[in-house]
Every structure is written in structure tokens, then in C-alpha cells.
Scaffold this motif. Sequence first.
Motif, PDB file in Angstrom:
ATOM      1  N   SER A 129       0.799  -1.222   0.000  1.00 48.49           N
ATOM      2  CA  SER A 129       0.000   0.000   0.000  1.00 48.49           C
ATOM      3  C   SER A 129       0.831   1.271   0.000  1.00 48.49           C
ATOM      4  O   SER A 129       0.292   2.360  -0.228  1.00 48.49           O
ATOM      5  N   ALA A 130       2.134   1.166   0.246  1.00 47.97           N
ATOM      6  CA  ALA A 130       3.000   2.349   0.309  1.00 47.97           C
ATOM      7  C   ALA A 130       4.233   2.133  -0.558  1.00 47.97           C
ATOM      8  O   ALA A 130       4.629   0.991  -0.834  1.00 47.97           O
ATOM      9  N   ILE A 131       4.824   3.233  -1.000  1.00 44.92           N
ATOM     10  CA  ILE A 131       6.052   3.192  -1.795  1.00 44.92           C
ATOM     11  C   ILE A 131       7.180   3.823  -0.979  1.00 44.92           C
ATOM     12  O   ILE A 131       7.086   4.967  -0.544  1.00 44.92           O
ATOM     13  N   ASP A 132       8.244   3.068  -0.750  1.00 49.71           N
ATOM     14  CA  ASP A 132       9.422   3.553  -0.027  1.00 49.71           C
ATOM     15  C   ASP A 132      10.671   3.394  -0.896  1.00 49.71           C
ATOM     16  O   ASP A 132      10.917   2.291  -1.410  1.00 49.71           O
ATOM     17  N   PRO A 133      11.457   4.451  -1.068  1.00 51.41           N
ATOM     18  CA  PRO A 133      11.194   5.832  -0.639  1.00 51.41           C
ATOM     19  C   PRO A 133      10.090   6.455  -1.480  1.00 51.41           C
ATOM     20  O   PRO A 133       9.758   5.922  -2.544  1.00 51.41           O
ATOM     21  N   PRO A 134       9.518   7.583  -1.038  1.00 54.71           N
ATOM     22  CA  PRO A 134       8.407   8.196  -1.777  1.00 54.71           C
ATOM     23  C   PRO A 134       8.786   8.546  -3.212  1.00 54.71           C
ATOM     24  O   PRO A 134       9.945   8.863  -3.514  1.00 54.71           O
ATOM     25  N   PRO A 246       4.061  10.866  10.034  1.00 55.01           N
ATOM     26  CA  PRO A 246       4.393  10.703   8.609  1.00 55.01           C
ATOM     27  C   PRO A 246       5.105   9.400   8.283  1.00 55.01           C
ATOM     28  O   PRO A 246       5.160   9.010   7.115  1.00 55.01           O
ATOM     29  N   LEU A 247       5.636   8.722   9.309  1.00 57.59           N
ATOM     30  CA  LEU A 247       6.325   7.453   9.078  1.00 57.59           C
ATOM     31  C   LEU A 247       5.389   6.257   9.180  1.00 57.59           C
ATOM     32  O   LEU A 247       5.801   5.120   8.899  1.00 57.59           O
ATOM     33  N   SER A 248       4.139   6.491   9.571  1.00 55.00           N
ATOM     34  CA  SER A 248       3.199   5.381   9.741  1.00 55.00           C
ATOM     35  C   SER A 248       2.812   4.797   8.384  1.00 55.00           C
ATOM     36  O   SER A 248       2.873   5.470   7.344  1.00 55.00           O
ATOM     37  N   LEU A 249       2.385   3.545   8.388  1.00 57.94           N
ATOM     38  CA  LEU A 249       1.923   2.912   7.159  1.00 57.94           C
ATOM     39  C   LEU A 249       0.729   3.667   6.592  1.00 57.94           C
ATOM     40  O   LEU A 249       0.614   3.847   5.368  1.00 57.94           O
ATOM     41  N   GLU A 250      -0.141   4.130   7.485  1.00 55.52           N
ATOM     42  CA  GLU A 250      -1.339   4.830   7.035  1.00 55.52           C
ATOM     43  C   GLU A 250      -0.991   6.115   6.294  1.00 55.52           C
ATOM     44  O   GLU A 250      -1.546   6.405   5.228  1.00 55.52           O
ATOM     45  N   ARG A 252       1.969   6.907   4.909  1.00 58.30           N
ATOM     46  CA  ARG A 252       2.738   6.597   3.704  1.00 58.30           C
ATOM     47  C   ARG A 252       1.843   6.025   2.610  1.00 58.30           C
ATOM     48  O   ARG A 252       2.074   6.255   1.417  1.00 58.30           O
ATOM     49  N   SER A 253       0.795   5.307   3.003  1.00 62.69           N
ATOM     50  CA  SER A 253      -0.148   4.751   2.020  1.00 62.69           C
ATOM     51  C   SER A 253      -0.982   5.837   1.354  1.00 62.69           C
ATOM     52  O   SER A 253      -1.513   5.632   0.254  1.00 62.69           O
ATOM     53  N   SER A 254      -1.117   6.973   2.015  1.00 59.78           N
ATOM     54  CA  SER A 254      -1.921   8.074   1.490  1.00 59.78           C
ATOM     55  C   SER A 254      -1.115   9.046   0.635  1.00 59.78           C
ATOM     56  O   SER A 254      -1.686   9.976   0.053  1.00 59.78           O
ATOM     57  N   LEU A 255       0.198   8.828   0.563  1.00 60.86           N
ATOM     58  CA  LEU A 255       1.072   9.745  -0.167  1.00 60.86           C
ATOM     59  C   LEU A 255       1.188   9.328  -1.628  1.00 60.86           C
ATOM     60  O   LEU A 255       1.527   8.189  -1.934  1.00 60.86           O
ATOM     61  N   ILE A 256       0.902  10.269  -2.528  1.00 61.34           N
ATOM     62  CA  ILE A 256       1.033   9.992  -3.963  1.00 61.34           C
ATOM     63  C   ILE A 256       2.472  10.193  -4.403  1.00 61.34           C
ATOM     64  O   ILE A 256       3.100   9.299  -4.970  1.00 61.34           O
TER      65      ILE A 256
END
Length: 409
Positions: A129-134, A246-250, A252-256
Motif C-alpha cells: 500500500s505504500a512506496i518507499d522511498p516516496p 508521517p512514518l506510519s503505514l497509514e 505513507r499509504s496516502s502519499l502519492i
Amino acid sequence: MARRVKTSPELIGGDVEDGYGKIADVFRRNISSGQEVGAAFAVYREGRKVVDLWGGYCNGNTKARWEQDTLVNVFSTTKGIASLAVAVAVSRGLLSYDAKVADYWPEFAQGGKDEVTVRQLLSHQAGLSAIDPPLALGDLADPITMSAKLAAQAPAWAPGTRHGYHVVTLGWYEGELIRRTDPAGRSLGQFLADEIIKPLGLDFYIGLPASVNRDRVAHLHAWSRAQLLLHLNRWPPRFVLALFNPLSLEARSSLIAKGITGPAQFNRDELRVVEMPASNGTGTARSIAKLYGSAATDGSEIGLTPGILEALKKPALPPVHGSRDRVLHVDTSFSLGFAKPAPLSFFGSSDNAFGTPGMGGSFGFADPDTGIGSAYVMNKLGFHPISDPRELALRRVLFHDILGTRPQS
């Protein structure tokens, strides 16, 4: 909610068939009460258009009218349209829901994802659900870079054990699957346009082309951060609390991508033209309702086989540890890229229904048991994560008062 704009009922256009007048009454009330800036609502039943309404302002600042051909970004309502494109590809034998993603995309296997199936990925069970790094905004227009970054992700949980809403990533993973399996190597947006949208003469785009007059595109009247803080009680508490980290999965999952700070950013053309198959589809309610109306009948008009249509109707296969969403922290139900009726929102006449809601209030879905395809779109973003009161009022009239089916929520 965004700014309140006084709108005259005289700005309402369209019509409804006999027997659907109550819907027009509710739509008129939504417009004239100040709940809307501009909006549209359309319904197809058994392949026939029975409701087609629009009204208010395409831009509340300039007072440009919402016209019959006004387009608007529908955020996550895009997911359902993208998933219909995938369903067409599956119907053609280009890929299988039960195959491993790595069968089509070998690089995907890294990071412990070698056994993830297409079905698990589309059901938000892959932990991606998230992309690391953004991502950077420039990455979104570069399919080679996107492919590598998506493939490099490690799951946030063991795939298949849990599910969590893939807010923005689902569409990119779907897009890469289409690019890998389409003989022409097209993007998901181009596949959708060539194989479904253009043949049916519809107005819907994932990646807005330069040929579309920007005066047709509705200006999004989005909430500010301060306004959102006053309405956080509309959202699951644990999800809200996590967003402040900002480091939470939630979060990070909301970041485009870096630098995209809120929904008003989608008024920028550079965010309209790239393909975000989970979040930036631009179209009309009429086109979305037509697509879902086709899926709600026999699906052949858009290229769905009977077997795939049956698969879309089936209940979701829940992950091992149940239906609690790891990102949203409520019980959710996802299948093959679509939301299914769940305690958070019962929509349609039965659990055979499928569709996706979008941030701010939009919603498109198919109800096969009644042959209904329904779509609501607007440019004044509300605060409810699902079942926005404006859309819900219209849906309740349609399914309870007119069709006499189960209550909607």
C-alpha cells in the motif's frame, strides 16, 4: 466541506424517465441547498439510460456552468474503471486472476513477493500500500522507473494474511500488469481508451489528453487542512491518529508523491495528464454509469465473458486474519479491484454489487441483480470516506423508494 456557493435550480439540466422523478427532486435539493457547487448523477438500467442529471457550476469561482459534457476528477472511483479494464484483459486471456504476478512480471518476485497472485494484489492483500522511498512527480510519467520502484517494494505484511486499502498504489500495479500482458505494450489508460472508451463513445480518461478542452474540466473545490481537522470524526479514529505520524503505514499509504499535499493539487494540469489508475480518472457520471450498466447486464458490450462477470459478483475471499483493514482500521471487503458491500457501506440490492467510491463523495458501481449502473460525481469535496450524504440520498431513493430493495448505508 469546501466553500458554500449559492446555486439556482435553474442551473440544473438533463432528464429522468417516468418513475424516477424522486431522484430529480433529491438532486435539485442537493444543488439548491448549497451542498453542491456542481454535480452530476446518472443511472442505466438493463442497458437503458433512465437518469441523466447535471447542475450547478463547473467552477464556483468564475460561475462557469456545469454543462452536459463537463468532466471532473473522481479520485478513487477511478479504481473501479481501471479494474474493469483488467477484467476485460482477463476475459481475453491476457492474464489470469489466479496466476502469480511474477509470472507476468519476473522482477516483482523480489522482496518475498514471488507467491503473490493477481487476485491477492487486486484484493489489497499483497501488503504493497505504500512506496518507499516516496515517489517524485516525475517518476509517474516514466513507466520504466515506476516498474522498477514498484517491483522493489517489500510487503508490509505477509501477503494473503491481511488486507489494507492500497489508496494509490493499486492502480500502478494494475497498470504494470496491463503493460506487461498487452501484446501492444499499452498503458492501462491507453488500453482502456482503445478497447472500451472509444468504441462506446464515452468521456472518461486516465491521463487527460491534450485534445480535451480544459474549459470542460471542473475545478475541484477542496477542503483545507483546517477544515479537515474539524471533520476528522467522520473517519476511523485509529486511521486519523496514524496520519499525524508521517512514518506510519497509514500516512505513507496516502502519499502519492513528494510535494503533492492535498486534493486541490489535482487542479494542476501536470497531475491530470499522468496516469494514476487509482486516483485521477476524469470523466462524466454518464460514462461511468454506462460502463457499470454494461457490467451489470451481461458484460458483453465492454468485452466481459460470462465467467468473469460471475467472478466480479462473487463475495470477496477474505485474508487469513479477517476483514479488519490494516490501513483504514475498519472492516472492509475487496475483490478483484472493487469494493464489495460491507458494514461500512451496504450498496446495491445484494452482495453481488461491486464498485468503488472516491475521495470527496463520488461513487460508481454495478448492481447485477437489478441491471443497474450508477454514478455520482461532484467538484465540491465532502469529508466522508464513503457514502457521502449527497450521494447516499440519491442512492436511497433509487434502491429503496423506486426499486424496493434493501436499505442503503
